[in-house]
Design a protein around this motif. Structure first.
Motif, PDB file in Angstrom:
ATOM      1  N   GLU B  26       2.886  -5.964  67.968  1.00 42.65           N
ATOM      2  CA  GLU B  26       2.325  -4.922  67.968  1.00 42.65           C
ATOM      3  C   GLU B  26       3.390  -3.509  68.760  1.00 42.65           C
ATOM      4  N   ALA B  27       3.688  -4.373  70.003  1.00 46.21           N
ATOM      5  CA  ALA B  27       4.609  -3.413  70.735  1.00 46.21           C
ATOM      6  C   ALA B  27       5.711  -3.043  70.030  1.00 46.21           C
ATOM      7  N   ALA B  28       6.163  -3.962  69.398  1.00 45.35           N
ATOM      8  CA  ALA B  28       7.426  -3.825  68.496  1.00 45.35           C
ATOM      9  C   ALA B  28       7.318  -2.671  67.344  1.00 45.35           C
ATOM     10  N   LEU B  29       6.234  -2.779  66.677  1.00 44.07           N
ATOM     11  CA  LEU B  29       5.849  -1.696  65.855  1.00 44.07           C
ATOM     12  C   LEU B  29       5.605  -0.411  66.302  1.00 44.07           C
ATOM     13  N   ALA B  30       5.095  -0.197  67.452  1.00 37.54           N
ATOM     14  CA  ALA B  30       4.966   1.156  68.011  1.00 37.54           C
ATOM     15  C   ALA B  30       6.385   1.562  68.610  1.00 37.54           C
ATOM     16  N   ALA B  31       7.187   0.609  68.993  1.00 36.65           N
ATOM     17  CA  ALA B  31       8.485   1.228  69.472  1.00 36.65           C
ATOM     18  C   ALA B  31       9.224   1.599  68.265  1.00 36.65           C
ATOM     19  N   LEU B  37      14.563   1.529  64.826  1.00 26.89           N
ATOM     20  CA  LEU B  37      14.752   0.203  64.706  1.00 26.89           C
ATOM     21  C   LEU B  37      15.336  -0.242  65.932  1.00 26.89           C
ATOM     22  N   ALA B  38      16.274   0.583  66.462  1.00 26.52           N
ATOM     23  CA  ALA B  38      16.975   0.317  67.712  1.00 26.52           C
ATOM     24  C   ALA B  38      16.258   0.071  68.848  1.00 26.52           C
ATOM     25  N   ALA B  39      15.122   0.758  68.838  1.00 25.57           N
ATOM     26  CA  ALA B  39      14.289   0.640  69.891  1.00 25.57           C
ATOM     27  C   ALA B  39      13.405  -0.703  69.807  1.00 25.57           C
ATOM     28  N   VAL B  40      13.460  -1.472  68.816  1.00 27.57           N
ATOM     29  CA  VAL B  40      12.808  -2.727  68.915  1.00 27.57           C
ATOM     30  C   VAL B  40      13.939  -3.816  69.536  1.00 27.57           C
ATOM     31  N   PRO B  44      14.142  -3.908  76.786  1.00 24.81           N
ATOM     32  CA  PRO B  44      13.354  -2.715  77.018  1.00 24.81           C
ATOM     33  C   PRO B  44      11.707  -3.066  76.525  1.00 24.81           C
ATOM     34  N   LEU B  45      11.438  -3.834  75.680  1.00 31.07           N
ATOM     35  CA  LEU B  45      10.011  -4.076  75.359  1.00 31.07           C
ATOM     36  C   LEU B  45       9.522  -4.717  76.459  1.00 31.07           C
ATOM     37  N   ALA B  46       9.961  -5.603  76.927  1.00 32.90           N
ATOM     38  CA  ALA B  46       9.578  -6.558  78.031  1.00 32.90           C
ATOM     39  C   ALA B  46       9.171  -5.777  79.348  1.00 32.90           C
ATOM     40  N   ILE B  47       9.991  -4.707  79.604  1.00 28.22           N
ATOM     41  CA  ILE B  47       9.835  -3.751  80.658  1.00 28.22           C
ATOM     42  C   ILE B  47       8.547  -2.981  80.198  1.00 28.22           C
ATOM     43  N   ARG B  48       8.488  -2.759  78.961  1.00 27.34           N
ATOM     44  CA  ARG B  48       7.149  -1.685  78.505  1.00 27.34           C
ATOM     45  C   ARG B  48       5.936  -2.539  78.746  1.00 27.34           C
ATOM     46  N   LEU B  49       5.970  -3.832  78.343  1.00 29.98           N
ATOM     47  CA  LEU B  49       4.815  -4.735  78.312  1.00 29.98           C
ATOM     48  C   LEU B  49       4.590  -5.493  79.870  1.00 29.98           C
ATOM     49  N   GLY B  50       5.426  -4.925  80.644  1.00 31.32           N
ATOM     50  CA  GLY B  50       5.314  -5.603  81.959  1.00 31.32           C
ATOM     51  C   GLY B  50       5.662  -6.966  82.095  1.00 31.32           C
ATOM     52  N   LYS B  53      11.751 -11.170  79.519  1.00 36.87           N
ATOM     53  CA  LYS B  53      12.236 -11.906  78.130  1.00 36.87           C
ATOM     54  C   LYS B  53      11.635 -13.430  78.165  1.00 36.87           C
ATOM     55  N   GLY B  54      11.492 -14.031  79.181  1.00 35.91           N
ATOM     56  CA  GLY B  54      10.955 -15.345  79.316  1.00 35.91           C
ATOM     57  C   GLY B  54       9.979 -15.425  78.321  1.00 35.91           C
ATOM     58  N   SER B  55       9.040 -14.536  78.510  1.00 33.44           N
ATOM     59  CA  SER B  55       7.718 -14.423  77.625  1.00 33.44           C
ATOM     60  C   SER B  55       8.212 -14.249  76.128  1.00 33.44           C
ATOM     61  N   PHE B  56       9.038 -13.331  75.920  1.00 34.14           N
ATOM     62  CA  PHE B  56       9.627 -13.034  74.387  1.00 34.14           C
ATOM     63  C   PHE B  56       9.955 -14.299  73.749  1.00 34.14           C
ATOM     64  N   TYR B  57      11.025 -15.061  74.320  1.00 36.07           N
ATOM     65  CA  TYR B  57      11.698 -16.207  73.936  1.00 36.07           C
ATOM     66  C   TYR B  57      10.824 -17.396  73.727  1.00 36.07           C
ATOM     67  N   TRP B  58       9.625 -17.257  74.197  1.00 32.79           N
ATOM     68  CA  TRP B  58       8.792 -18.544  74.101  1.00 32.79           C
ATOM     69  C   TRP B  58       8.113 -18.125  72.704  1.00 32.79           C
ATOM     70  N   HIS B  59       7.751 -16.940  72.387  1.00 29.54           N
ATOM     71  CA  HIS B  59       6.964 -16.600  71.240  1.00 29.54           C
ATOM     72  C   HIS B  59       7.778 -16.603  69.910  1.00 29.54           C
ATOM     73  N   PHE B  60       9.090 -16.077  70.135  1.00 25.33           N
ATOM     74  CA  PHE B  60      10.088 -15.884  68.946  1.00 25.33           C
ATOM     75  C   PHE B  60      11.162 -16.369  69.208  1.00 25.33           C
ATOM     76  N   ALA B  61      11.779 -16.570  67.992  1.00 21.43           N
ATOM     77  CA  ALA B  61      13.154 -17.319  68.068  1.00 21.43           C
ATOM     78  C   ALA B  61      14.183 -16.510  68.546  1.00 21.43           C
ATOM     79  N   ASN B  62      14.159 -14.977  68.238  1.00 24.49           N
ATOM     80  CA  ASN B  62      15.253 -14.134  68.433  1.00 24.49           C
ATOM     81  C   ASN B  62      14.663 -12.662  68.149  1.00 24.49           C
TER      82      ASN B  62
END
Lengths: 204, 204
Positions: B26-31, B37-40, B44-50, B53-62
């Motif tokens: 959802e945050a990616a779509l907002a960005a 596309l470069a804003a995805v 930066p998204l991690a910061i925006r979500l507070g 990256k640790g969180s991100f790479y748990w949920h997504f491969a890349n």
DNA sequence: TGCCTTCCGTACGGTGCCGTATGGTCTCAC
DNA sequence: GTGAGACCATACGGCACCGTACGGAAGGCA
């Protein structure tokens, strides 16, 4: 890509050519057309031109200046030049017809077009793009007015004609070319020309 | 902060909570909608979500997977959902009218739209965009056919309607909003609706 | 021939992002 | 309460690009 090779070749065979500011701007516009705004990057361009950043930073203050030069060049080549070319055509209907044919014809033109539309809100692109858009629509509207359409209608016709054109190249690309098959294109253009009150151009 | 509470304080205003894959998408779509596309971008998204990256790479491969998720989400929200909503409308003319009103209405919709059109040739975007474009035009064409227009004409009408719409939001942005003043908009839409044979919607 | 301006090559530091590694913390079942 | 799995923080290396510093080479001109 054959471009870099050519330069290398020329470097080797003929004389090593010193580059001008225009050479860089031209290469930047080419890169813009087939890689988007992000492809207007100093180091890759330097490689493509067979030179180094040293050359670039002699001619330009920074990347921003290069982008501006490329965009201005585009505005001139793809709008002003076309208008200059069409202005002497005395019959407004013929003028419109020739305009649409030129616009719809070349795929090379639309590539830069699309790249710039893609970055319409970039601070370097926005002012030029806005100027160009207004100039084009005004020109079209003036042609319509000259054909005898009342002013308000002329502008609406112009907006429709322009947006239908922009939308078509966009949607064609977005659909991967499947939106309108080549064989359906003439019929669609006939339809479109009828709708926007332009006499049908002769089939080639 | 004076409270030595157990709740860890994050820089963002949101209370710290564990994030799901959907939160990231959802945050990616907002960005995407308001930065292209470069804003995805993960960091930066991690910061925006507070978070980090640790969180991100748990949920997504890349990053690629994130972009895909965002684009799919967009396709569903902005096309399938709308079609699902319109399908029960029995009268095809009313259905078309409602469709155009919905499409032209929201500026929030068009922002993501524009961002994706801007990257139509990106390998992650292209397939979805192409699918969506085809789906939309087919839907519109089917509506026209249902109103009694012969099939070939129906498709041409649909293409014109769709491209005029896409082109309008593009050109409006490209012109910085000066293409069509707000006060001229209703008249233009009347004109457009007449041209594409849709009964004029009631003014609000 | 030497000199001076114009132009280019190269090395360097800085920035913003990607992706990995590894250990820490939270939550829930038991 | 404790242990297992789910989730997150942090540090690190890497890459692509920007921009600067500075030492040259090229080409006109005395």
């Amino acid at each position: 890509m054959p471009y870099g090779l050519t330069v290398r070749y020329r470097t080797a065979m003929v004389v090593k050519r010193r580059l001008s500011r225009q050479d860089w701007a031209e290469a930047a516009l080419a890169a813009l057309a087939d890689g988007g705004l992000a492809a207007v990057a100093v180091e890759p361009l330097a490689i493509r031109l067979g030179t180094t950043k040293g050359s670039f930073y002699w001619h330009f203050a920074n990347r921003e200046a290069l982008v501006q030069a490329a965009v201005e060049r585009w505005a001139d080549e793809h709008t002003e030049a076309l208008i200059r070319q069409l202005e002497p055509v005395s019959d407004p209907a013929t003028r419109l017809r020739q305009l649409f044919e030129a616009a719809i014809g070349s795929g090379r033109i639309s590539r830069a077009e699309l790249a710039l539309l893609a970055h319409a809100d970039d601070p370097l692109v926005a002012p030029v793009l806005s100027r160009v858009t207004a100039r084009r629509v005004d020109f079209i509207a003036a042609c319509y007015a000259e054909t005898g359409v009342p002013p308000g209608d002329a502008r609406r016709h112009a907006v429709l004609a322009y947006t239908a054109h922009i939308g078509l190249i966009q949607a064609q690309r977005a659909s991967g070319g499947t939106l309108l098959a080549d064989r359906d294109r003439p019929a669609y253009l006939d339809f479109l020309y009828r709708v926007i009150s332009v006499e049908r151009p002769p089939r080639r």
